[in-house]
Each structure stands twice: as C-alpha cells, then as structure tokens.
Design a protein around this motif. Structure first.
Motif, PDB file in Angstrom:
ATOM      1  N   VAL A 290       0.968  -1.217  -0.205  1.00  0.00           N
ATOM      2  CA  VAL A 290      -0.144  -0.016  -0.053  1.00  0.00           C
ATOM      3  C   VAL A 290       0.721   1.318   0.083  1.00  0.00           C
ATOM      4  N   ALA A 291       1.754   1.223  -0.901  1.00  0.00           N
ATOM      5  CA  ALA A 291       2.792   2.272  -0.832  1.00  0.00           C
ATOM      6  C   ALA A 291       2.109   3.748  -1.398  1.00  0.00           C
ATOM      7  N   ASP A 292       0.661   3.324  -2.135  1.00  0.00           N
ATOM      8  CA  ASP A 292       0.116   4.423  -2.798  1.00  0.00           C
ATOM      9  C   ASP A 292      -1.311   4.448  -2.255  1.00  0.00           C
ATOM     10  N   ALA A 293      -1.961   5.703  -1.839  1.00  0.00           N
ATOM     11  CA  ALA A 293      -2.950   6.069  -1.090  1.00  0.00           C
ATOM     12  C   ALA A 293      -4.364   5.435  -1.866  1.00  0.00           C
ATOM     13  N   THR A 294      -4.061   4.955  -3.184  1.00  0.00           N
ATOM     14  CA  THR A 294      -5.330   4.379  -3.961  1.00  0.00           C
ATOM     15  C   THR A 294      -5.492   3.197  -3.425  1.00  0.00           C
ATOM     16  N   GLU A 295      -4.826   2.390  -2.577  1.00  0.00           N
ATOM     17  CA  GLU A 295      -5.017   1.040  -1.979  1.00  0.00           C
ATOM     18  C   GLU A 295      -5.302   1.130  -0.387  1.00  0.00           C
ATOM     19  N   PRO A 296      -6.598   0.976  -0.007  1.00  0.00           N
ATOM     20  CA  PRO A 296      -6.755   0.938   1.434  1.00  0.00           C
ATOM     21  C   PRO A 296      -6.124  -0.018   2.302  1.00  0.00           C
ATOM     22  N   ARG A 297      -5.701   0.125   3.385  1.00  0.00           N
ATOM     23  CA  ARG A 297      -4.889  -0.893   4.398  1.00  0.00           C
ATOM     24  C   ARG A 297      -6.060  -1.176   5.492  1.00  0.00           C
ATOM     25  N   GLU A 298      -5.740  -2.296   5.948  1.00  0.00           N
ATOM     26  CA  GLU A 298      -6.626  -2.880   6.954  1.00  0.00           C
ATOM     27  C   GLU A 298      -6.458  -1.978   8.228  1.00  0.00           C
ATOM     28  N   ILE A 299      -5.240  -2.001   8.462  1.00  0.00           N
ATOM     29  CA  ILE A 299      -4.838  -0.832   9.741  1.00  0.00           C
ATOM     30  C   ILE A 299      -3.849   0.241   9.044  1.00  0.00           C
ATOM     31  N   SER A 300      -3.898   1.344   9.682  1.00  0.00           N
ATOM     32  CA  SER A 300      -3.137   2.289   9.088  1.00  0.00           C
ATOM     33  C   SER A 300      -3.199   3.428  10.133  1.00  0.00           C
ATOM     34  N   TYR A 301      -1.970   4.290   9.981  1.00  0.00           N
ATOM     35  CA  TYR A 301      -1.690   5.485  11.084  1.00  0.00           C
ATOM     36  C   TYR A 301      -1.442   6.509  10.123  1.00  0.00           C
ATOM     37  N   ARG A 302      -2.052   7.612  10.691  1.00  0.00           N
ATOM     38  CA  ARG A 302      -1.570   8.864  10.304  1.00  0.00           C
ATOM     39  C   ARG A 302      -1.649  10.251  11.374  1.00  0.00           C
ATOM     40  N   ALA A 319     -12.244  -9.705  14.483  1.00  0.00           N
ATOM     41  CA  ALA A 319     -10.969  -9.426  14.521  1.00  0.00           C
ATOM     42  C   ALA A 319     -10.144 -11.030  14.908  1.00  0.00           C
ATOM     43  N   SER A 320      -9.510 -11.270  14.190  1.00  0.00           N
ATOM     44  CA  SER A 320      -8.577 -12.706  14.044  1.00  0.00           C
ATOM     45  C   SER A 320      -7.764 -12.596  14.987  1.00  0.00           C
ATOM     46  N   THR A 321      -6.837 -13.449  15.335  1.00  0.00           N
ATOM     47  CA  THR A 321      -5.553 -13.394  16.123  1.00  0.00           C
ATOM     48  C   THR A 321      -4.584 -12.562  15.503  1.00  0.00           C
ATOM     49  N   GLY A 322      -4.071 -12.962  14.038  1.00  0.00           N
ATOM     50  CA  GLY A 322      -3.210 -12.241  13.639  1.00  0.00           C
ATOM     51  C   GLY A 322      -3.751 -10.538  13.254  1.00  0.00           C
ATOM     52  N   GLN A 323      -4.842 -10.275  13.009  1.00  0.00           N
ATOM     53  CA  GLN A 323      -5.478  -9.045  13.138  1.00  0.00           C
ATOM     54  C   GLN A 323      -5.302  -8.262  14.233  1.00  0.00           C
ATOM     55  N   CYS A 324      -5.416  -8.897  15.531  1.00  0.00           N
ATOM     56  CA  CYS A 324      -5.342  -8.258  16.764  1.00  0.00           C
ATOM     57  C   CYS A 324      -3.885  -8.019  17.206  1.00  0.00           C
ATOM     58  N   HIS A 325      -2.873  -9.182  16.845  1.00  0.00           N
ATOM     59  CA  HIS A 325      -1.469  -8.954  16.939  1.00  0.00           C
ATOM     60  C   HIS A 325      -1.129  -7.584  16.248  1.00  0.00           C
ATOM     61  N   ARG A 326      -1.415  -7.688  14.966  1.00  0.00           N
ATOM     62  CA  ARG A 326      -1.100  -6.355  14.108  1.00  0.00           C
ATOM     63  C   ARG A 326      -1.560  -4.918  14.637  1.00  0.00           C
ATOM     64  N   LEU A 327      -3.089  -5.086  15.127  1.00  0.00           N
ATOM     65  CA  LEU A 327      -3.679  -3.645  15.757  1.00  0.00           C
ATOM     66  C   LEU A 327      -2.784  -3.422  16.993  1.00  0.00           C
ATOM     67  N   ALA A 328      -2.544  -4.429  17.941  1.00  0.00           N
ATOM     68  CA  ALA A 328      -1.577  -4.116  19.199  1.00  0.00           C
ATOM     69  C   ALA A 328      -0.379  -3.579  18.843  1.00  0.00           C
ATOM     70  N   SER A 329       0.173  -4.088  17.742  1.00  0.00           N
ATOM     71  CA  SER A 329       1.571  -3.557  17.485  1.00  0.00           C
ATOM     72  C   SER A 329       1.556  -1.879  16.757  1.00  0.00           C
ATOM     73  N   ALA A 330       0.464  -1.602  15.940  1.00  0.00           N
ATOM     74  CA  ALA A 330       0.197  -0.173  15.716  1.00  0.00           C
ATOM     75  C   ALA A 330      -0.178   0.607  16.723  1.00  0.00           C
ATOM     76  N   LEU A 331      -0.811   0.030  17.851  1.00  0.00           N
ATOM     77  CA  LEU A 331      -1.156   0.957  19.002  1.00  0.00           C
ATOM     78  C   LEU A 331       0.041   1.339  19.888  1.00  0.00           C
ATOM     79  N   ARG A 332       0.987   0.167  19.831  1.00  0.00           N
ATOM     80  CA  ARG A 332       2.094   0.441  20.621  1.00  0.00           C
ATOM     81  C   ARG A 332       2.938   1.633  19.838  1.00  0.00           C
ATOM     82  N   SER A 333       3.042   1.385  18.680  1.00  0.00           N
ATOM     83  CA  SER A 333       3.796   2.518  17.604  1.00  0.00           C
ATOM     84  C   SER A 333       3.197   3.799  17.891  1.00  0.00           C
TER      85      SER A 333
END
Length: 576
Positions: A290-302, A319-333
């Motif tokens: 998703v280097a370009d804004a035309t393709e939405p991301r499942e989890i994003s930060y701005r 929210a699956s296990t993998g999605q939760c892991h990625r969301l927790a990581s995004a929140l920590r960041s």
C-alpha cells in the motif's frame, strides 16, 4: 402503541428499529418468521396494533395482513419489486436509490405505499453490506417513524401504486449467472459485480483451482509491479489474508472467500489466503503493498497535528488472532509518538470481537479461540495502559461483545447517532474478556454493568450516552462523523487543560493498579473463559456454529462485575 416486529432475523436494521421505537415509548416485541404457524401464534399471543417487517424474506400469511395493519420495509424506490433490489442497483450503477414502506398484500412488494425515501448512490460501487447498513438503514428507520405516526391517525389510508408513474419496476431474484464475470474482464466490472453481492451471496468463481464465492474486493493495480505478465485469474501476491488476482487490465484484492456447496470442508467465509492455504504456498507476501493511497489498508496510522489516528477496518468487525496482533503493534507504535491525543477509528462495523469464522474453520477451534481471545486482550491492554496520550475511541459503526469493551478502554468514547451496541457475551456462551470487568463497571457502575451483561439487549447510541457508556453521540453520516471526531481530538490536544487531564489519568491508572493490578482482572476473565472454551460449559461451540451457519444461538450463564474509577474528560469541541 403495541407493535410487533416480524423479521427473518434480528439483524442490524431490526435492532435499530427496535431500540428507536422503544425509546419513543412504544411497546415493541420482535419475532422471527420461522413459518406461517409461528407468525400466527405470535400475532394471536401479542395482539399488536401494528406489524412492521423491517427485514423479511418470507410472505406474511394472508389472514395476518388482512386482520391488522402490516407494513413491509422494502430496500428499493416506489414501484421496485423483488428480492435482489440492492444487488441490481449496484450492478446497474443506479444514480440514486430508495427505501419504501408499503402494506403487505398477496403479491410481494406490491402493496399501497405508506412512505418512501430516496438517496444518491456514489459513482464508486459501494459494498452491498455497507449500503444496507448505512443509507438504507438510516432511511428505513426514518420511514418507520413516519409509519408509526401515520398508523396513529384515525382513517389514514396508504396510497395505491400506479406502476406506470413510478421509478421502480419488478425485477427477478439475481442469480449467479447474472453475477458472473471473467477474470479477463476489466477491474471496474469485476469490482462492481463482487460488491453487488457483498455480504451475501458472493460471486462464484475459481481461485487457485478451488471453486469459491468471493467477497470484499478492492482495486489493486498499483501493487501489480513486476507481475504484469501474469495471466488473468492467477494469484500474484498475498497480504494479511487477502490475495491479489490478475484481471484483464489490472488486479483486484480479494479479502474474503467461501467454498461453494459440494466443496470439502466447512462452508465458512474466511480470509481468502487462509481458505486457500497450501494452494498458494508459493505466492509471495507483499511487504508494503500500500505504498500508494489508492489502495486502502486494513490498519493504518496517520498524524494530524498533535493527534495520532489509528484506523482499523476488519471485515464485518471480526478480529482474528493475526489482526489483533497487528492492531496491538500499531497501537504500541502510535503510543510511542510525541502526539497528545490518540484517536482510534473503526470501519463500517467498529468491532464485534473475536473472529468466530476463523475459529470455526480451524483444525483446533478451542486452541484458536484461546489464541484469539488472548490476542484481543493485548489490544485492549494497549488502550487501557496508554498514559502518554489521551485516547479517544470513535465508534462510527455498530459494535458488539468484545468490540464494545475494546472501545471502553479509551478515555472518551464517541458514537455516531444510530449506531447499535450489543455490550454482552452470554448469547455466545461466553463469560467474556477484553478487561470488561474493569472497563464496564467504571463507566456505568456495577449494578448496571450486571444488568447489561445479563439482559443481552441491543442499546442505542442515545441510551449509551445517557448511562455513561459513551460520552457523546454525533449526528450525521459516516463522513461527517469521521471529520467531527478528528476535529474534537485536535481540540482536546490543544486545550490548556490537556496536561492536567493527562496527569490525572496517569494518577488514576496508578491508583487502580495499587488497589488491584490490571492483570488480576484478566486472570479472572481468562479463568472463566477457559471453562467456556475448553470445557464448553455454556455451549460456546454450538452457539458459534449456529451463528456461522445462520441458526439461532442459545443463551449462557450471567457474569458478575466490579466497580472502578475512570478519568472524565469534558467534551471541548463542538461536534456534529
């Protein structure tokens, strides 16, 4: 007025109508239209003055609609008839659409009109599920209010339909032949076909040699670099459960798929890459597709000024296990940034907790359920323990179970007017986790927390604000809501009291931790959940299977609650 809601299922629209009418003081009961005898028995027992059918696939028995006012809510403009109205509207790129309230008669959708509404459809094809949950539901609820008001007028008679003078027409039920596409077709054509079937029934096709129904399609042409020579229909990349499929002029991300009838294995809608499994073992994972804004991301930060915005959009709010892991990581960041407010925004559905479909289809459902509940608990802990920023949860779509509790970990909870919340677990046979024994009582108090989790009733946005579950309900459509919550977060960040609020928040969290460590709430919840998941003491396995296969689940035992203090941050911006 005594009103019966007759429905095929107690879906989001029916729940919204139920909470709206009850708030207006009406005596409202809902019943599922299992068969004609069930309908007759319900009418005889309840003796309603008015029957409303917000979501009904079946015909109402003649003796029922002939004996009392019976109103069908049809998702099409005046004159439109048939079971696939939204499917045709999206497929044919209708510029506008509507919702009509009409009397039940012998012919489906052909009765006199009580009221109607129209709305503009976007040029970009919407997902049918999002169209139904958004403009259709909003219009339908507005119609129901008008119907009830008209039903109270002595002598009111709805208007007969002159089919020669109305915009709609009778349409057949859409078949898979009508939905068919070829992977050699243009991307825009394929997107419109899949989105017109999103939610149900999907479009049948083939992926990696497997016959499937596909859902959740997004254009992915910008991710195609290096794969332009691939043949249409081939899978060239994977990303977080989605697969990128070559089309006639580009590529499409397919997020969800389900085996067609006759295919071995459970007929469960799953992330496409999960369903295809070893069939796409050699397909590379996109590292940054998703280097370009035309393709939405499942989890994003701005970042917008001093506000960090974490957006997550999980299909159907699961929210699956993998999605939760990625969301927790995004929140920590996000929490590690030098921002002053962290804004958490969900998708069309905010969140409904753990991913029952992935659990059901797992080779070991109990183990996967345990991993999933622990993973979503990690997300909730990141929200609760974030003391570097004020945290605002923006609930712009419906939420249920652990998804509600996830939002309650924030310092402020803003909901969009019309959102329906289901803050309970018992119907799924679970005690629940997500630190609910900490976050729910500190907002509404232990007695009310107990009632909420035991009664298992839908809750309107207005009620959520009244009892303190949410801090404010914002009017307007989703776009207005998303803009308003960012404006509010920026006002919080710039407020002169921000530093004091943040210090108070840290002091409250530290005091709570001294009195009883946060971990102990989790330990207790997981101890209860271990019995629900591994011992199946309250029928979680059967309730999960019933939910996935569209059957009616049972009920479980009631949990208990405890009380706590929380930070109260005033609403400082004019929102809405």
């Amino acid at each position: 007025m005594k009103i019966l809601l007759l429905c095929s299922s107690f879906n989001g629209l029916t729940q919204r109508v139920w909470v709206e009418l009850r708030r207006r003081g009406h005596e409202v009961t809902w019943r599922q239209a299992v068969d004609d005898d069930t309908v007759r028995a319900a009418v005889d027992a309840l003796d309603p003055e008015l029957i409303i059918c917000p979501f009904l696939r079946e015909r109402v028995p003649d003796d029922v609609w002939q004996s009392r006012p019976t109103v069908i809510v049809h998702p099409g403009p005046v004159g439109d008839r048939g079971p696939s109205s939204l499917d045709w509207a999206i497929t044919e790129a209708a510029p506008q659409w509507g919702v009509t309230a009409l009397s039940a008669v012998a012919d489906m959708d052909a009765g006199p009109v009580w009221a109607s509404r129209t709305f503009v459809l976007p040029a970009e094809p919407p997902r049918k599920s999002a169209l139904y949950a958004g403009p259709v539901t909003d219009a339908a609820v507005d119609l129901v209010r008008e119907v009830v008001e008209k039903a109270s007028r002595p002598g009111f008679m709805p208007d007969p339909v002159d089919v020669r003078r109305v915009p709609g027409r009778q349409r057949p039920g859409m078949t898979q032949a009508d939905r068919h596409f070829s992977w050699t077709d243009p991307t825009a054509h394929i997107l419109r076909r899949i989105r017109a079937a999103d939610g149900a029934p999907g479009v049948r096709t083939e992926l990696a040699g497997m016959a499937v129904s596909v859902f959740d399609a997004l254009a992915g042409t910008s991710a195609l670099d290096g794969h332009e020579a691939a043949r249409p229909g081939s899978i060239v990349l994977r990303r977080h459960g989605a697969v990128l499929v070559r089309t006639g002029d580009g590529a499409v991300w397919i997020g969800q798929a389900r085996p067609v009838p006759g295919t071995p294995g459970p007929r469960v809608k799953l992330p496409a890459a999960t369903l295809l499994g070893d069939r796409i073992a050699d397909v590379p994972e996109a590292l940054d597709p998703v280097a370009d804004a035309t393709e939405p991301r499942e989890i994003s930060y701005r970042r917008t000024g001093d506000v960090g915005v974490v957006t997550f959009d999980f299909y159907n709010g699961a929210a699956s296990t993998g999605q939760c892991h990625r969301l927790a990581s995004a929140l920590r960041s996000a929490a590690a940034q030098d921002t002053r407010v962290l804004l958490l925004q969900g998708g069309a559905t905010f969140c409904n907790g753990i991913h029952l479909g992935v659990i059901e289809a797992s080779a070991n459902p109990t183990a996967e359920a345990w991993r999933n509940i622990n993973a979503i608990d990690d997300v909730c802990r990141e929200i609760i323990t974030c003391t570097r920023q004020l945290v605002v949860a923006a609930v712009g779509g419906n939420a249920g179970a652990g998804g509600v509790m996830l939002a309650l970990g924030a310092d402020q909870v803003l909901v969009r007017e019309g959102v329906v919340l289901n803050p309970h677990y018992r119907t799924m046979g679970l005690f629940g986790s997500e630190y609910w024994t900490y976050v729910l009582p500190r907002r509404v108090g232990p007695p009310r927390a107990r009632r909420i989790t035991e009664d298992c009733l839908p809750m309107s946005s207005a009620e959520a604000v009244e009892i303190g579950l949410a801090d404010a309900a914002l009017p307007g459509d989703r776009a207005h809501f998303d803009t308003a919550v960012v404006e509010h977060a920026r006002a919080l960040a710039a407020h002169p009291e921000h530093a004091r609020w943040l210090a108070t928040k840290a002091a409250i969290r530290a005091g709570d931790e001294r009195r009883r460590p946060l971990e102990t709430y989790l330990v207790r919840e997981l101890a209860e959940m271990s019995h629900d998941i591994f011992d199946d003491r309250n029928g979680f396995a059967a309730a999960r299977h019933a939910f996935i296969t569209k059957q009616r689940p049972g009920r479980a035992q009631a949990p208990r609650t405890a009380a706590h203090e929380r930070l109260s941050v005033p609403m400082v911006a004019r929102v809405g």
